[in-house]
Design an enzyme around this catalytic site. Sequence first.
Site, PDB file in Angstrom:
ATOM      1  N   GLY A  71      -2.667  -5.779   8.361  1.00 57.88           N
ATOM      2  CA  GLY A  71      -3.865  -5.691   7.520  1.00 57.88           C
ATOM      3  C   GLY A  71      -3.716  -6.477   6.227  1.00 57.88           C
ATOM      4  O   GLY A  71      -4.604  -7.241   5.838  1.00 57.88           O
ATOM      5  N   ARG A  73      -0.886 -30.743   9.220  1.00 58.55           N
ATOM      6  CA  ARG A  73      -1.432 -29.489   9.771  1.00 58.55           C
ATOM      7  C   ARG A  73      -1.833 -28.522   8.655  1.00 58.55           C
ATOM      8  O   ARG A  73      -2.832 -27.808   8.780  1.00 58.55           O
ATOM      9  CB  ARG A  73      -0.413 -28.870  10.723  1.00 58.55           C
ATOM     10  N   ARG A  85       5.185 -34.274   9.473  1.00 63.63           N
ATOM     11  CA  ARG A  85       4.086 -33.952  10.393  1.00 63.63           C
ATOM     12  C   ARG A  85       3.453 -32.593  10.085  1.00 63.63           C
ATOM     13  O   ARG A  85       2.292 -32.345  10.405  1.00 63.63           O
ATOM     14  CB  ARG A  85       4.571 -33.995  11.844  1.00 63.63           C
ATOM     15  N   HIS A  86       4.224 -31.732   9.429  1.00 63.30           N
ATOM     16  CA  HIS A  86       3.705 -30.398   9.131  1.00 63.30           C
ATOM     17  C   HIS A  86       2.659 -30.428   8.018  1.00 63.30           C
ATOM     18  O   HIS A  86       1.762 -29.593   7.973  1.00 63.30           O
ATOM     19  CB  HIS A  86       4.848 -29.460   8.752  1.00 63.30           C
ATOM     20  N   ASP A 129       0.847  -1.193   0.000  1.00 65.76           N
ATOM     21  CA  ASP A 129       0.000   0.000   0.000  1.00 65.76           C
ATOM     22  C   ASP A 129       0.886   1.248   0.000  1.00 65.76           C
ATOM     23  O   ASP A 129       2.113   1.164  -0.134  1.00 65.76           O
ATOM     24  CB  ASP A 129      -1.040  -0.045   1.138  1.00 65.76           C
ATOM     25  N   HIS A 130       0.247   2.401   0.166  1.00 61.41           N
ATOM     26  CA  HIS A 130       0.963   3.689   0.075  1.00 61.41           C
ATOM     27  C   HIS A 130       2.079   3.841   1.111  1.00 61.41           C
ATOM     28  O   HIS A 130       3.030   4.580   0.890  1.00 61.41           O
ATOM     29  CB  HIS A 130      -0.041   4.833   0.251  1.00 61.41           C
ATOM     30  N   ARG A 134       6.498   0.227   8.425  1.00 61.40           N
ATOM     31  CA  ARG A 134       6.638   1.155   9.560  1.00 61.40           C
ATOM     32  C   ARG A 134       7.159   0.430  10.801  1.00 61.40           C
ATOM     33  O   ARG A 134       7.284   1.022  11.856  1.00 61.40           O
ATOM     34  CB  ARG A 134       5.279   1.787   9.866  1.00 61.40           C
ATOM     35  N   HIS A 193       7.661 -24.915   8.428  1.00 56.86           N
ATOM     36  CA  HIS A 193       6.550 -25.587   9.115  1.00 56.86           C
ATOM     37  C   HIS A 193       5.186 -25.294   8.499  1.00 56.86           C
ATOM     38  O   HIS A 193       4.321 -26.163   8.480  1.00 56.86           O
ATOM     39  CB  HIS A 193       6.492 -25.153  10.592  1.00 56.86           C
ATOM     40  N   ASN A 194       4.989 -24.065   8.054  1.00 63.64           N
ATOM     41  CA  ASN A 194       3.649 -23.645   7.614  1.00 63.64           C
ATOM     42  C   ASN A 194       3.517 -23.534   6.102  1.00 63.64           C
ATOM     43  O   ASN A 194       2.440 -23.215   5.601  1.00 63.64           O
ATOM     44  CB  ASN A 194       3.271 -22.291   8.247  1.00 63.64           C
ATOM     45  N   CYS A 231       2.504  -3.613   4.069  1.00 59.48           N
ATOM     46  CA  CYS A 231       1.729  -2.412   4.402  1.00 59.48           C
ATOM     47  C   CYS A 231       2.430  -1.722   5.568  1.00 59.48           C
ATOM     48  O   CYS A 231       3.625  -1.946   5.774  1.00 59.48           O
ATOM     49  CB  CYS A 231       0.260  -2.741   4.664  1.00 59.48           C
ATOM     50  N   GLY A 232       1.726  -0.906   6.318  1.00 57.48           N
ATOM     51  CA  GLY A 232       2.372  -0.186   7.407  1.00 57.48           C
ATOM     52  C   GLY A 232       2.860  -1.125   8.500  1.00 57.48           C
ATOM     53  O   GLY A 232       4.011  -1.051   8.944  1.00 57.48           O
ATOM     54  N   THR A 233       1.982  -2.006   8.929  1.00 58.72           N
ATOM     55  CA  THR A 233       2.320  -2.965   9.992  1.00 58.72           C
ATOM     56  C   THR A 233       2.549  -4.377   9.459  1.00 58.72           C
ATOM     57  O   THR A 233       3.089  -5.217  10.180  1.00 58.72           O
ATOM     58  CB  THR A 233       1.169  -3.063  11.003  1.00 58.72           C
TER      59      THR A 233
HETATM   60  C1  RB5 Z   1      -2.396   2.567   6.493  1.00 59.89           C
HETATM   61  O1  RB5 Z   1      -2.376   3.753   7.203  1.00 59.89           O
HETATM   62  C2  RB5 Z   1      -2.250   1.393   7.439  1.00 59.89           C
HETATM   63  O2  RB5 Z   1      -3.424   1.210   8.148  1.00 59.89           O
HETATM   64  C3  RB5 Z   1      -1.859   0.140   6.689  1.00 59.89           C
HETATM   65  O3  RB5 Z   1      -0.684   0.356   5.990  1.00 59.89           O
HETATM   66  C4  RB5 Z   1      -1.603  -1.094   7.534  1.00 59.89           C
HETATM   67  O4  RB5 Z   1      -0.715  -0.818   8.576  1.00 59.89           O
HETATM   68  C5  RB5 Z   1      -2.772  -1.850   7.955  1.00 59.89           C
HETATM   69  O5  RB5 Z   1      -2.704  -2.892   8.602  1.00 59.89           O
END
Ligand code: RB5
Length: 147
Positions: A70, A136, A132-133, A8-9, A109, A98-99, A65-67
């Site tokens: 999402g 699952r 075994r994996h 994303d942005h 971020r 494993h997955n 994305c940021g985190t």
């Molecule tokens: C965008 O601001 C932020 O919400 C997105 O990048 C992300 O971190 C969502 O999980």
Amino acid sequence: MKIAIGNDHSAVHMREVIAAYLREEGYEVEEVGTFSTESSNYPEWGEKVCEKILNKEADLGIAICGTGVGISIACNKVKGIRACCCSEPYSSKLSRQHNNSNVLCFGARVVGEELAKMIVSEWLNAEFLGGRHQKRIDMISDIEARQ
Ligand code: RB5
């Protein structure tokens, strides 16, 4: 090996850094966007990465994305996708071993560029261990089919 990468942005620069790193390492890379820092919606970009894998236009995907949270939730809604959100290399490696993860997510971020490269490198150099994996993974597919 071809990698689809999307973001994303909040992760335009991180995607550029990781795409360049992958190319240096000899991978074929397809960038699916966004290429703009204007606010956009991470589910759209996550889905584009996953479609590349489902359509066999890419072997694996990276979605940022940021985190990383999402976009990983969005990717995991796609049948056949096992996305992992990793902020360190131990988890990204084990997510393959494993997955059998097929999409790697992380937060632009949250992690710095060098740590992100290490997360990516450990992920790409690990192989699914089966055994075994596999049982699952089959259970996860069952949930997908039943729910
Ligand atoms: C965008 O601001 C932020 O919400 C997105 O990048 C992300 O971190 C969502 O999980």
